[in-house]
Design a protein around this motif. Structure first.
Motif, PDB file in Angstrom:
ATOM      1  N   VAL A  18     -35.052  51.794 105.009  1.00 52.68           N
ATOM      2  CA  VAL A  18     -33.993  50.852 105.360  1.00 52.68           C
ATOM      3  C   VAL A  18     -34.303  49.549 104.635  1.00 52.68           C
ATOM      4  O   VAL A  18     -35.423  49.021 104.745  1.00 52.68           O
ATOM      5  CB  VAL A  18     -33.917  50.616 106.884  1.00 52.68           C
ATOM      6  N   LEU A  19     -33.323  49.062 103.877  1.00 55.27           N
ATOM      7  CA  LEU A  19     -33.450  47.793 103.168  1.00 55.27           C
ATOM      8  C   LEU A  19     -32.534  46.757 103.803  1.00 55.27           C
ATOM      9  O   LEU A  19     -31.445  47.098 104.278  1.00 55.27           O
ATOM     10  CB  LEU A  19     -33.039  47.959 101.696  1.00 55.27           C
ATOM     11  N   ASP A  20     -32.960  45.490 103.787  1.00 57.44           N
ATOM     12  CA  ASP A  20     -32.057  44.431 104.224  1.00 57.44           C
ATOM     13  C   ASP A  20     -31.096  44.112 103.081  1.00 57.44           C
ATOM     14  O   ASP A  20     -31.190  44.703 101.998  1.00 57.44           O
ATOM     15  CB  ASP A  20     -32.823  43.191 104.707  1.00 57.44           C
ATOM     16  N   ALA A  21     -30.177  43.210 103.301  1.00 59.84           N
ATOM     17  CA  ALA A  21     -29.141  42.913 102.305  1.00 59.84           C
ATOM     18  C   ALA A  21     -29.719  42.389 101.000  1.00 59.84           C
ATOM     19  O   ALA A  21     -29.091  42.484  99.948  1.00 59.84           O
ATOM     20  CB  ALA A  21     -28.127  41.922 102.865  1.00 59.84           C
ATOM     21  N   GLY A  22     -30.934  41.857 101.041  1.00 59.60           N
ATOM     22  CA  GLY A  22     -31.595  41.371  99.837  1.00 59.60           C
ATOM     23  C   GLY A  22     -32.423  42.427  99.134  1.00 59.60           C
ATOM     24  O   GLY A  22     -33.076  42.138  98.130  1.00 59.60           O
ATOM     25  N   GLY A  23     -32.414  43.643  99.661  1.00 55.11           N
ATOM     26  CA  GLY A  23     -33.144  44.739  99.024  1.00 55.11           C
ATOM     27  C   GLY A  23     -34.600  44.859  99.423  1.00 55.11           C
ATOM     28  O   GLY A  23     -35.366  45.574  98.773  1.00 55.11           O
ATOM     29  N   HIS A  24     -34.990  44.199 100.504  1.00 57.05           N
ATOM     30  CA  HIS A  24     -36.376  44.236 100.951  1.00 57.05           C
ATOM     31  C   HIS A  24     -36.563  45.308 102.028  1.00 57.05           C
ATOM     32  O   HIS A  24     -35.697  45.490 102.892  1.00 57.05           O
ATOM     33  CB  HIS A  24     -36.810  42.878 101.496  1.00 57.05           C
ATOM     34  N   ASP A  25     -37.712  45.980 102.002  1.00 50.99           N
ATOM     35  CA  ASP A  25     -38.013  47.006 103.001  1.00 50.99           C
ATOM     36  C   ASP A  25     -38.012  46.414 104.398  1.00 50.99           C
ATOM     37  O   ASP A  25     -38.628  45.369 104.636  1.00 50.99           O
ATOM     38  CB  ASP A  25     -39.393  47.615 102.758  1.00 50.99           C
ATOM     39  N   VAL A  26     -37.310  47.088 105.308  1.00 48.11           N
ATOM     40  CA  VAL A  26     -37.332  46.754 106.721  1.00 48.11           C
ATOM     41  C   VAL A  26     -38.056  47.857 107.474  1.00 48.11           C
ATOM     42  O   VAL A  26     -38.891  47.600 108.339  1.00 48.11           O
ATOM     43  CB  VAL A  26     -35.895  46.564 107.284  1.00 48.11           C
ATOM     44  N   VAL A  27     -37.738  49.106 107.127  1.00 44.32           N
ATOM     45  CA  VAL A  27     -38.361  50.277 107.731  1.00 44.32           C
ATOM     46  C   VAL A  27     -38.634  51.289 106.629  1.00 44.32           C
ATOM     47  O   VAL A  27     -37.776  51.524 105.769  1.00 44.32           O
ATOM     48  CB  VAL A  27     -37.431  50.926 108.791  1.00 44.32           C
ATOM     49  N   VAL A  28     -39.819  51.874 106.672  1.00 45.80           N
ATOM     50  CA  VAL A  28     -40.174  52.975 105.776  1.00 45.80           C
ATOM     51  C   VAL A  28     -40.830  54.043 106.645  1.00 45.80           C
ATOM     52  O   VAL A  28     -41.850  53.781 107.285  1.00 45.80           O
ATOM     53  CB  VAL A  28     -41.140  52.537 104.654  1.00 45.80           C
ATOM     54  N   LEU A  29     -40.205  55.224 106.680  1.00 41.23           N
ATOM     55  CA  LEU A  29     -40.721  56.332 107.478  1.00 41.23           C
ATOM     56  C   LEU A  29     -40.857  57.561 106.591  1.00 41.23           C
ATOM     57  O   LEU A  29     -39.990  57.829 105.753  1.00 41.23           O
ATOM     58  CB  LEU A  29     -39.771  56.659 108.631  1.00 41.23           C
ATOM     59  N   ARG A  30     -41.940  58.320 106.790  1.00 47.49           N
ATOM     60  CA  ARG A  30     -42.154  59.537 106.028  1.00 47.49           C
ATOM     61  C   ARG A  30     -42.754  60.584 106.949  1.00 47.49           C
ATOM     62  O   ARG A  30     -43.813  60.367 107.525  1.00 47.49           O
ATOM     63  CB  ARG A  30     -43.112  59.276 104.859  1.00 47.49           C
ATOM     64  N   GLU A  31     -42.032  61.702 107.092  1.00 44.57           N
ATOM     65  CA  GLU A  31     -42.548  62.779 107.918  1.00 44.57           C
ATOM     66  C   GLU A  31     -43.653  63.523 107.175  1.00 44.57           C
ATOM     67  O   GLU A  31     -43.647  63.604 105.941  1.00 44.57           O
ATOM     68  CB  GLU A  31     -41.430  63.778 108.257  1.00 44.57           C
ATOM     69  N   ASP A  32     -44.580  64.084 107.933  1.00 46.13           N
ATOM     70  CA  ASP A  32     -45.592  64.940 107.335  1.00 46.13           C
ATOM     71  C   ASP A  32     -44.900  66.044 106.549  1.00 46.13           C
ATOM     72  O   ASP A  32     -43.918  66.632 107.020  1.00 46.13           O
ATOM     73  CB  ASP A  32     -46.476  65.574 108.409  1.00 46.13           C
ATOM     74  N   GLY A  33     -45.380  66.279 105.352  1.00 46.58           N
ATOM     75  CA  GLY A  33     -44.806  67.341 104.525  1.00 46.58           C
ATOM     76  C   GLY A  33     -43.716  66.864 103.582  1.00 46.58           C
ATOM     77  O   GLY A  33     -43.269  67.618 102.722  1.00 46.58           O
ATOM     78  N   SER A  34     -43.257  65.619 103.735  1.00 44.55           N
ATOM     79  CA  SER A  34     -42.260  65.084 102.809  1.00 44.55           C
ATOM     80  C   SER A  34     -42.958  64.790 101.482  1.00 44.55           C
ATOM     81  O   SER A  34     -44.046  64.221 101.453  1.00 44.55           O
ATOM     82  CB  SER A  34     -41.643  63.807 103.384  1.00 44.55           C
ATOM     83  N   GLY A  35     -42.340  65.196 100.385  1.00 42.80           N
ATOM     84  CA  GLY A  35     -42.948  65.050  99.067  1.00 42.80           C
ATOM     85  C   GLY A  35     -43.298  63.608  98.734  1.00 42.80           C
ATOM     86  O   GLY A  35     -42.666  62.670  99.226  1.00 42.80           O
ATOM     87  N   ILE A  36     -44.279  63.425  97.848  1.00 43.74           N
ATOM     88  CA  ILE A  36     -44.795  62.086  97.578  1.00 43.74           C
ATOM     89  C   ILE A  36     -43.789  61.177  96.880  1.00 43.74           C
ATOM     90  O   ILE A  36     -43.925  59.961  96.947  1.00 43.74           O
ATOM     91  CB  ILE A  36     -46.123  62.136  96.790  1.00 43.74           C
TER      92      ILE A  36
END
Length: 116
Positions: A18-36
């Motif tokens: 999830v990025l804010d309107a300025g393009g900055h990370d707000v949330v970064v989530l990665r499930e186990d097994g999701s490719g790098i």
């Protein structure tokens, strides 16, 4: 949320940015097994939405017959522009864009389904 929707629909492991309107990370989530690379792809989908003011599916559809422009966008964004389904804008109750979400991990259509 996006990850619970992914589990409900039995999708492959997902990454969500999830990025804010300025393009900055707000949330970064990665499930186990999701490719790098999946987090970078998800970020690129959200970045494309913010860059053009529309969903990444709409961008893909509009640029389908404009490969030169698509290449230029990729160059200008230094590879941060991923115009395939899975990125959607986040708007407030007044219709103002406040950010974007990008999802990657399954097919682009399924990524988009859980992003919405």
């Amino acid at each position: 949320g996006v990850l619970s929707a992914g589990r409900q629909h039995d999708l492959l492991p997902l990454s969500v940015v999830v990025l804010d309107a300025g393009g900055h990370d707000v949330v970064v989530l990665r499930e186990d097994g999701s490719g790098i690379m999946r987090t970078s792809i998800a970020r690129g989908k959200a970045h494309a939405c913010l860059s053009m003011g529309m969903s990444s599916r709409m961008i893909r559809d509009r640029l389908r017959d404009r490969p030169s422009f698509l290449g230029a966008l990729s160059d200008v964004s230094r590879g941060k522009f991923v115009p395939v389904p899975g990125g959607v804008l986040i708007v407030d109750t007044d219709g103002i864009v406040i950010g974007a979400v990008g999802v990657s991990g399954d097919t682009s259509d399924k990524d988009e389904m859980v992003a919405i």
